[in-house]
Scaffold this active site. Sequence first.
Site: not given
Length: 463
Positions: A28-30, A32, A34-35, A50, A143
């Site tokens: 996954g990617q946010g 700030f 990346k996982v 992460k 969040d």
Amino acid sequence: MHACKMMAGHNKRNIILMHKYEMGRLLGQGTFAKVYHARNTRTSVSVAIKVIDKGKVVKVGLVDQIKREISAMKLVRHPNVVQLNEVIATKTKIYFVLEYVKGGELLAKVKRGRLKEDVARKYFQQLICALDFCHSRGVYHRDLKLENLLLDENSDLKVSDFGLSALAECRRQDGLLHTTCGTPAYVAPEVINRKGYDGAKADIWSCGVILFVLLAGYLPFYDKNLIDLYKKIDSADFRCPTWFSTHVRRLLLRILDPTPGTRISIEKIMENPWFRQGLDHANLLLRYNLKTNDAPQVDTDKNEDFDPPSTNITTDSKQEDEKKPANMNAFDIISHLSSGLDLSGLFQESDKKTESKFTSTNTSSAIISKIEDIAKDLRLKLTKKDGGLLKMEASKPGRKGVMRIDAEIFEVSPNFHLVEIKKTNGDTLEYQKVMHQEMRPALKDIVWAWQGEQLKQQQEQQQ
Ligand code: ADE
């Protein structure tokens, strides 16, 4: 170490982080982070790593949030919260080694269709259970959204990403949090309005949005226009679809109450008949048996199954297990991080000759008054500074000038503090004499545990 850069390229194979984790696919990617999936080369156990770019977080001023993430994640250990196993820092990156959660995002499940009431309730119960636990330790998520809810191999819920949570120490005097963050669709009205907000109440609102999505298959508040979306959230303008039962409608109305003061509490949610349905006894027992490493009152014999793993902090320069510095716990992390995001500071052993740390289950005022008494007895002039800093100074110069000692108090929760005592001036031997012969014995009553010392020594202290 440029593990990230290399992973972005084509040749993803054989990238081993710290001689320990074989990096795998992107999970996954946010904004700030990346996982990635990774595997421990020795044990073959899967983990999720992460990766955070230090440069980016410094640039956008996320330093404090990252600090909080480390602290917060270490303070919570619960079957419905993704566990942080290890933190690895390099010059440019921070790697969080997390428990790998096999079943993917709950969002993927909902995208395939809305859930049956019983199934949605089970996830909601586990979410509330996790939140109750975290909140009781002063940790707020802030969040919460479907993307942050993962499922394990038994289809049990795991809440991920405590990146925006804050510790009680960060609470303002009025007990409210003043940071706006989160995804609009799940965010409480008071957060949008930039009024100070209570992290617990804001999290409860997000849980209401999550429950709605699980049962409806779509968001309760939606508008292409952001201003109109905010207006809908602000007035809690949502409509339940026809298939929602009366009980769940009533509960949602209590959760999605735009006034935080009258919004239902977690305690009351747990008493709600709809919520309690099908809640197995074991689940309830768990709530009272769970262990966290910030809870001194825990009966260790009864909690063997939940013994927290140590969080190993590793650096570039120390790549073999034997070379790893001593394990650090949440308290060490909080105290070291208080000196800025220079995580390399984490790995330099504190100078045991001139520095000591202890945890205390007393309030900060009790700790302060104890230190004031001790300073008086030792004829040290004491000055109180902002932020829990006490400065002490000897009346006469010693061999290497006037001895000065700082005592700094960090709040982990209102009744749990980390106190750091260190020499800032003067002769080390003179300081050690005062510390070992006078200060430490006098502090005995308020010390729960001296940090970085063997259990045997701690027991000696307590006797
Ligand atoms: N995606 C984000 N975090 C994850 C984790 N801990 N396990 C599996 N997938 C993830």
